[in-house]
Design a protein around this motif. Structure first.
Motif, PDB file in Angstrom:
ATOM      1  N   LEU A   1       0.973  -1.197  -0.339  1.00 45.69           N
ATOM      2  CA  LEU A   1       0.097  -0.066  -0.076  1.00 45.69           C
ATOM      3  C   LEU A   1       0.993   1.256   0.069  1.00 45.69           C
ATOM      4  N   VAL A   2       0.749   2.217  -1.090  1.00 44.32           N
ATOM      5  CA  VAL A   2       1.334   3.397  -1.143  1.00 44.32           C
ATOM      6  C   VAL A   2       0.291   4.461  -1.016  1.00 44.32           C
ATOM      7  N   SER A   3       0.785   5.727  -0.306  1.00 40.10           N
ATOM      8  CA  SER A   3      -0.085   6.706  -0.090  1.00 40.10           C
ATOM      9  C   SER A   3       0.649   8.070  -0.285  1.00 40.10           C
ATOM     10  N   ASN A   4       0.093   9.008  -0.646  1.00 42.16           N
ATOM     11  CA  ASN A   4       0.553  10.644  -0.690  1.00 42.16           C
ATOM     12  C   ASN A   4      -0.408  11.641  -0.333  1.00 42.16           C
ATOM     13  N   THR A   5       0.313  12.406   0.534  1.00 37.18           N
ATOM     14  CA  THR A   5      -0.707  13.403   1.081  1.00 37.18           C
ATOM     15  C   THR A   5       0.030  14.735   0.808  1.00 37.18           C
ATOM     16  N   ALA A   6      -0.643  15.447   0.495  1.00 38.81           N
ATOM     17  CA  ALA A   6      -0.020  17.246   0.339  1.00 38.81           C
ATOM     18  C   ALA A   6      -1.157  17.935   1.121  1.00 38.81           C
ATOM     19  N   ASP A   7      -0.735  18.630   2.178  1.00 39.53           N
ATOM     20  CA  ASP A   7      -1.692  19.394   3.013  1.00 39.53           C
ATOM     21  C   ASP A   7      -0.891  21.170   2.858  1.00 39.53           C
ATOM     22  N   LEU A   8      -1.769  21.911   2.331  1.00 37.78           N
ATOM     23  CA  LEU A   8      -1.417  23.197   2.336  1.00 37.78           C
ATOM     24  C   LEU A   8      -2.502  24.116   3.227  1.00 37.78           C
ATOM     25  N   GLN A   9      -1.977  25.001   3.875  1.00 35.78           N
ATOM     26  CA  GLN A   9      -2.508  25.734   5.031  1.00 35.78           C
ATOM     27  C   GLN A   9      -2.000  27.209   4.832  1.00 35.78           C
ATOM     28  N   TRP A  10      -3.032  27.992   4.919  1.00 36.71           N
ATOM     29  CA  TRP A  10      -2.515  29.580   4.833  1.00 36.71           C
ATOM     30  C   TRP A  10      -3.060  30.055   6.226  1.00 36.71           C
ATOM     31  N   TYR A  11      -2.234  30.449   7.116  1.00 40.35           N
ATOM     32  CA  TYR A  11      -2.709  31.340   8.283  1.00 40.35           C
ATOM     33  C   TYR A  11      -2.636  32.671   7.993  1.00 40.35           C
ATOM     34  N   GLN A  12      -3.421  33.533   8.534  1.00 42.92           N
ATOM     35  CA  GLN A  12      -3.357  34.969   8.436  1.00 42.92           C
ATOM     36  C   GLN A  12      -3.950  35.789   9.388  1.00 42.92           C
ATOM     37  N   TYR A  13      -3.090  36.550  10.086  1.00 39.19           N
ATOM     38  CA  TYR A  13      -3.746  37.480  11.180  1.00 39.19           C
ATOM     39  C   TYR A  13      -4.343  38.636  10.400  1.00 39.19           C
ATOM     40  N   LEU A  14      -5.454  39.065  10.967  1.00 38.96           N
ATOM     41  CA  LEU A  14      -6.581  39.978  10.721  1.00 38.96           C
ATOM     42  C   LEU A  14      -6.017  41.196  11.270  1.00 38.96           C
ATOM     43  N   ARG A  15      -5.825  41.128  12.547  1.00 33.99           N
ATOM     44  CA  ARG A  15      -5.406  42.252  13.611  1.00 33.99           C
ATOM     45  C   ARG A  15      -4.634  41.304  14.696  1.00 33.99           C
ATOM     46  N   GLU A  16      -4.387  42.019  15.678  1.00 32.38           N
ATOM     47  CA  GLU A  16      -3.432  41.637  16.625  1.00 32.38           C
ATOM     48  C   GLU A  16      -4.370  40.653  17.511  1.00 32.38           C
ATOM     49  N   GLY A  17      -3.874  39.450  17.405  1.00 31.53           N
ATOM     50  CA  GLY A  17      -4.591  38.254  18.215  1.00 31.53           C
ATOM     51  C   GLY A  17      -5.543  37.419  17.521  1.00 31.53           C
ATOM     52  N   THR A  18      -6.092  37.983  16.276  1.00 30.80           N
ATOM     53  CA  THR A  18      -7.216  37.246  15.364  1.00 30.80           C
ATOM     54  C   THR A  18      -6.612  36.827  14.056  1.00 30.80           C
TER      55      THR A  18
END
Lengths: 392, 87
Positions: free
Chosen positions: A265-282
């Motif tokens: 069994l062979v598997s491949n995973t790609a996970d892309l995440q974008w974090y972005q502050y909108l203002r301090e702490g959020t």
């Protein structure tokens, strides 16, 4: 089941009995996860993680999880299928699994940290009506290169025992899993991190379950029969790139994982995440994850009945999936920080999964086979997670 | 309800595993090679931010690594070991 939870609550009460102003030597995170799928199967999971610094170099952490599921997860998508159908509080004669299942797990961890040298020892325990697991583990890491490079390693072993109830009583067995991993993390620029992890898994013993019998071409039912050992290796790479939009920090992270085992069994995973502050702490987070796996060597759509190994477990067949997710988090008013009983941060997220599931139209009764549907189908599932964090 | 065909959900097209594997390994080796240039402590203020951590949500990540493989039916798709529950 209640004793470990009671012990955890006593520990928490003792730890918070005398909070000291101006310190954050202990913290508490709550999560509530709700899972659903298109067939009406659901899963409620409250969990918490509590940590406390015992001494300048030592920390204790307790992790607690409770699962309440409407259908044991092996019976993925089998709602209202089977001779007794999926009625609450009844056993399904096809799968032998309970209609509703409660499971709990706990983990205690002691950790040591001094000048870039870290070590931790943990003990995990979980229990459900047909399964019990114990797992001791050790981990450690070392910072070098002026703390720009981190080398880490961990080892864990699981002592699992499957003991089915109902029509399949006596058909389970013990299982042992050894997991070894090594990690290399590197700071590349003031806004760039990277990591590489190798993990080796070796499983032995009773590696399957009796809940999904295999159907042969002649229409007879046979119990699943898997090899007694499996060795798998995974390599995962991660890169995190920070950037600024205006004055607000954001980060883009990409994780790629490749897995293969000696069941082919062979598997491949790609996970892309974008974090972005909108203002301090959020902040907000967008996510896209793609996954694809091949089938194990012995997985077939139909069996002649004379094969050495056979399975109807959906986990060993080829499929691909796409998960899209959104998450947001922020801080509560600063005035709340004065009280240890009010949370300091919250977060909420939802992941929506689409999984292609191949059906069959070769005349074999799909009711008993692993396929969820007689024809190709898109299986839809969603996970909602809500969290609160306390700096005590 | 008539089942909808799966044709609209084509599996993601990944390069063959060996090529993917080697390309990733090469990129990372190059990245690690750049580690010879050290980032000073005074320049690391952003690296300590939660959104720059390798595990920004340890509890949530742990729940996901347990739940996702059993619900998706995947092998090797997360950091879970496959043991610890009868999922």
């Amino acid at each position: 089941m209640l004793k470990p939870l009671a012990a955890a609550l006593c520990l928490l009460a003792a730890a918070t009995a005398s909070p000291q102003a101006g310190e954050s030597n202990q913290g508490l995170d709550f999560k509530y996860m709700y899972y659903w799928d298109r067939n009406g199967v659901w899963n409620h999971t409250p969990a918490f993680a509590y940590f406390r610094k015992l001494a300048p170099l030592w920390k204790f952490q307790w992790d607690q999880e409770l699962d309440v599921v409407s259908g044991a997860s092996r019976r993925l998508g089998l709602r209202n299928i089977g001779r007794l159908a999926d009625n609450d509080l009844k056993l399904d004669a096809v799968t032998g699994a309970s209609q509703r299942e409660i499971r709990h797990s706990e983990q205690a961890t002691f950790a040591y940290a001094k000048q870039g040298r870290n070590a931790a020892a943990a003990f995990y325990f979980s229990d459900e009506n047909d399964y019990r697991s114990y797992s001791p583990s050790l981990s450690g890491s070392l910072d070098c290169n002026d703390r720009n490079t981190t080398l880490g390693g961990s080892a864990a072993t699981f002592f699992d025992d499957m003991h089915p109830t109902g029509p399949f009583r006596g058909l389970g067995g013990k299982r042992n899993i050894l997991s070894l991993s090594a990690t290399l993390a590197q700071v590349i620029t003031p806004l760039t991190l990277s990591g590489l992890t190798v993990n080796v898994l070796h499983s032995s013993g009773f590696l399957g379950h009796p809940y999904n019998p295999v159907i042969t071409s002649a229409g007879s039912l046979e119990l699943e029969n898997l090899p007694g050992e499996k060795t798998g290796v995974s390599l995962s790479a991660q890169i995190i790139q920070g950037f600024h939009i205006g004055e607000q920090l954001g980060s883009l992270r990409l994780e790629a994982r490749h897995y293969r085992d000696d069941w082919k069994l062979v598997s491949n995973t790609a996970d892309l995440q974008w974090y972005q502050y909108l203002r301090e702490g959020t902040y907000v987070r967008l996510r896209a994850r793609g996954y694809r796996q091949s089938a194990a060597a012995f997985a077939k759509d139909a069996y002649a009945g004379d094969e050495a190994f056979r399975t109807a477990d959906i986990r060993f067949y080829a499929f691909s999936s796409l998960t899209l997710g959104f998450k947001a988090g922020s801080e509560f008013p600063e005035s709340w920080a004065a009280s240890p009983y009010l949370p300091d941060r919250w977060d909420i997220g939802y992941d929506h999964g689409l999984r292609n599931t191949h059906g069959e139209e070769d005349g074999i009764n799909p009711t008993y086979h692993y396929q969820l549907f007689p024809a190709d189908e898109t299986y839809v599932q969603g996970t909602l997670m809500v969290g609160l964090s306390f700096d005590l | 309800m008539k089942p909808r065909p799966c044709a609209s959900l084509a599996p993601p097209r990944f390069p063959s595993p060996p090529a993917f594997f080697l390309a990733g390994l090469f990129a990372l080796t190059a990245a690690f090679g750049c580690g010879c240039a050290r980032v000073q402590q005074k320049d690391r203020e952003f690296l300590s931010d939660p959104i720059m951590q390798r595990a920004p949500d340890p509890l949530g990540g742990g729940l996901e690594s347990h739940n996702l493989p059993r619900r998706e039916g995947s092998s090797g798709g997360s950091s879970g070991s496959g043991g610890g529950c009868g999922c």
